[in-house]
Design a protein around this motif. Sequence first.
Motif, PDB file in Angstrom:
ATOM      1  N   ASN A 143       0.845  -1.190   0.000  1.00  0.00           N
ATOM      2  CA  ASN A 143       0.000   0.000   0.000  1.00  0.00           C
ATOM      3  C   ASN A 143       0.885   1.247   0.000  1.00  0.00           C
ATOM      4  N   THR A 144       0.284   2.404   0.088  1.00  0.00           N
ATOM      5  CA  THR A 144       1.054   3.650   0.019  1.00  0.00           C
ATOM      6  C   THR A 144       2.090   3.723   1.131  1.00  0.00           C
ATOM      7  N   PHE A 145       1.716   3.325   2.332  1.00  0.00           N
ATOM      8  CA  PHE A 145       2.634   3.380   3.469  1.00  0.00           C
ATOM      9  C   PHE A 145       3.847   2.482   3.249  1.00  0.00           C
ATOM     10  N   THR A 146       3.633   1.232   2.854  1.00  0.00           N
ATOM     11  CA  THR A 146       4.763   0.311   2.710  1.00  0.00           C
ATOM     12  C   THR A 146       5.606   0.624   1.477  1.00  0.00           C
ATOM     13  N   ASN A 147       5.026   1.246   0.469  1.00  0.00           N
ATOM     14  CA  ASN A 147       5.826   1.641  -0.689  1.00  0.00           C
ATOM     15  C   ASN A 147       6.779   2.780  -0.360  1.00  0.00           C
ATOM     16  N   CYS A 148       6.568   3.445   0.774  1.00  0.00           N
ATOM     17  CA  CYS A 148       7.497   4.477   1.232  1.00  0.00           C
ATOM     18  C   CYS A 148       8.705   3.885   1.949  1.00  0.00           C
ATOM     19  N   LYS A 149       8.638   2.612   2.326  1.00  0.00           N
ATOM     20  CA  LYS A 149       9.711   1.979   3.083  1.00  0.00           C
ATOM     21  C   LYS A 149      10.970   1.827   2.235  1.00  0.00           C
TER      22      LYS A 149
ATOM     23  N   THR B 115      23.530 -13.480   1.779  1.00  0.00           N
ATOM     24  CA  THR B 115      22.278 -14.213   1.984  1.00  0.00           C
ATOM     25  C   THR B 115      21.235 -13.730   0.987  1.00  0.00           C
ATOM     26  N   LEU B 116      20.574 -14.670   0.345  1.00  0.00           N
ATOM     27  CA  LEU B 116      19.583 -14.396  -0.692  1.00  0.00           C
ATOM     28  C   LEU B 116      18.292 -13.867  -0.076  1.00  0.00           C
ATOM     29  N   THR B 117      17.650 -12.901  -0.745  1.00  0.00           N
ATOM     30  CA  THR B 117      16.411 -12.295  -0.240  1.00  0.00           C
ATOM     31  C   THR B 117      15.239 -12.561  -1.177  1.00  0.00           C
ATOM     32  N   VAL B 118      14.084 -12.832  -0.563  1.00  0.00           N
ATOM     33  CA  VAL B 118      12.796 -12.844  -1.264  1.00  0.00           C
ATOM     34  C   VAL B 118      11.960 -11.726  -0.654  1.00  0.00           C
ATOM     35  N   ALA B 119      11.461 -10.808  -1.486  1.00  0.00           N
ATOM     36  CA  ALA B 119      10.770  -9.622  -0.974  1.00  0.00           C
ATOM     37  C   ALA B 119       9.519  -9.316  -1.782  1.00  0.00           C
ATOM     38  N   THR B 120       8.607  -8.613  -1.159  1.00  0.00           N
ATOM     39  CA  THR B 120       7.438  -8.079  -1.851  1.00  0.00           C
ATOM     40  C   THR B 120       7.892  -6.969  -2.802  1.00  0.00           C
ATOM     41  N   PRO B 121       7.378  -6.937  -4.030  1.00  0.00           N
ATOM     42  CA  PRO B 121       7.844  -5.927  -4.994  1.00  0.00           C
ATOM     43  C   PRO B 121       7.223  -4.548  -4.769  1.00  0.00           C
ATOM     44  N   THR B 122       7.478  -3.957  -3.597  1.00  0.00           N
ATOM     45  CA  THR B 122       7.104  -2.562  -3.375  1.00  0.00           C
ATOM     46  C   THR B 122       8.058  -1.675  -4.172  1.00  0.00           C
TER      47      THR B 122
END
Length: 393
Positions: free
Chosen positions: A298-304, A317-324
């Motif tokens: 959402n708007t808040f997490t896309n600011c992170k 270490t390999l990362t899997v993340a939400t595509p914000t």
Amino acid sequence: MFESALIDPIAYRDPWDMPFERRMSMLCARKTRIAYFYDLPDTSTFRYRAFNMVEAVNDDAPGGVSASWFHLGDFSQMHSVIAAADVLVFCRGKYSPTHARVVHAARQRGIPVGFDIDDLVFDPQYAHMVLDTLDQDTNNDGALTEFFGFMARHGVLLKLCDFAVTTNRFLADRISDFAPDLRVGIVPNFLNRRQQELSEELFLRKSATGFETSRPYSIGYFSGTPTHRRDFAVASQALAQLLERHQDLRLTVVGFLESGPYLERHLDRIDRYPLQDFLNLQRLIACTDINIAPLIDNTFTNCKSELKYFEAAITGTLTVATPTFTFKDAVNHARSGYLARSFEWRDVLEAALCVLNDRDRYAEIAHTAFEQCSSAYGWNRQSKRIRSVILGS
């Protein structure tokens, strides 16, 4: 897990624990001077947005700029700080009469005042969204009143300033919407010197073994606080399914996070650690095979910021993340890490687990991410950008 990264716990002391006189000496070391002001030094925002900035600026002697940090405990001596500084930067400050007096003193001397913010906590129109994302009771009148006031105080101080500094373009645009008259510059979050040196040592240990790992494999979630329950829930069902399918898999959780209903059957396969200082956190991340950074989109997490990615990548270490916004910009899917939308977590985690059985492929991804993060988020790569944004030159 990566046994090559196993080291003893590190004796830690806050590197910013120093007297006013020493910090004042740091400020006055060169001709052009930047003073950062943060309410109370801590291990989160202060570390990224004040301590790390000062360290990067002060390491670059040819830049001709020196910097230091100050806080509310220094208020009785702020007249000497303002007399010596060429620019003052508030870091995530909340308006108070004390802050207003500091701004007034800076105005009297004619030095510009900036506001550094790394989160969407200055515009009250987003208060309900932020509370909901943090899994707080939005029907609680007291909580709403408190949080609206919390955000409004940030916003009032922001609008008193001459310019703003933030971590990414998405958040910069929200600042411009809120305070259109302010100049807004971007300095990303980045590593500090000791954090990077330790992480690179751990990366080299892993690289020397060809990124050899041993079962049980470990997926790590480094959350810190319980306010990330809803973020973790994005991936928790997929994690439960993977634990069901792969008996040689464990979950590492750092902080106060509750596991949630999907993982109730697998509590005996969850390794829990308390909150860590920033060095010992890198030690735990380095031992983990896969780091996950799920977020509600959402708007808040896309600011992170993308710090959950680069703090893992610098250790190998390999990362899997939400595509914000920031993760999508930082992570090259399947080349420097993995991106997973809410409905893709199981499949993407399965793909990442397959890479654990292909050491050459894991090493390729790890080296790509390491090189990118050393360049983009290295502590010694930031001073020119900081000077340009803060000094407007």
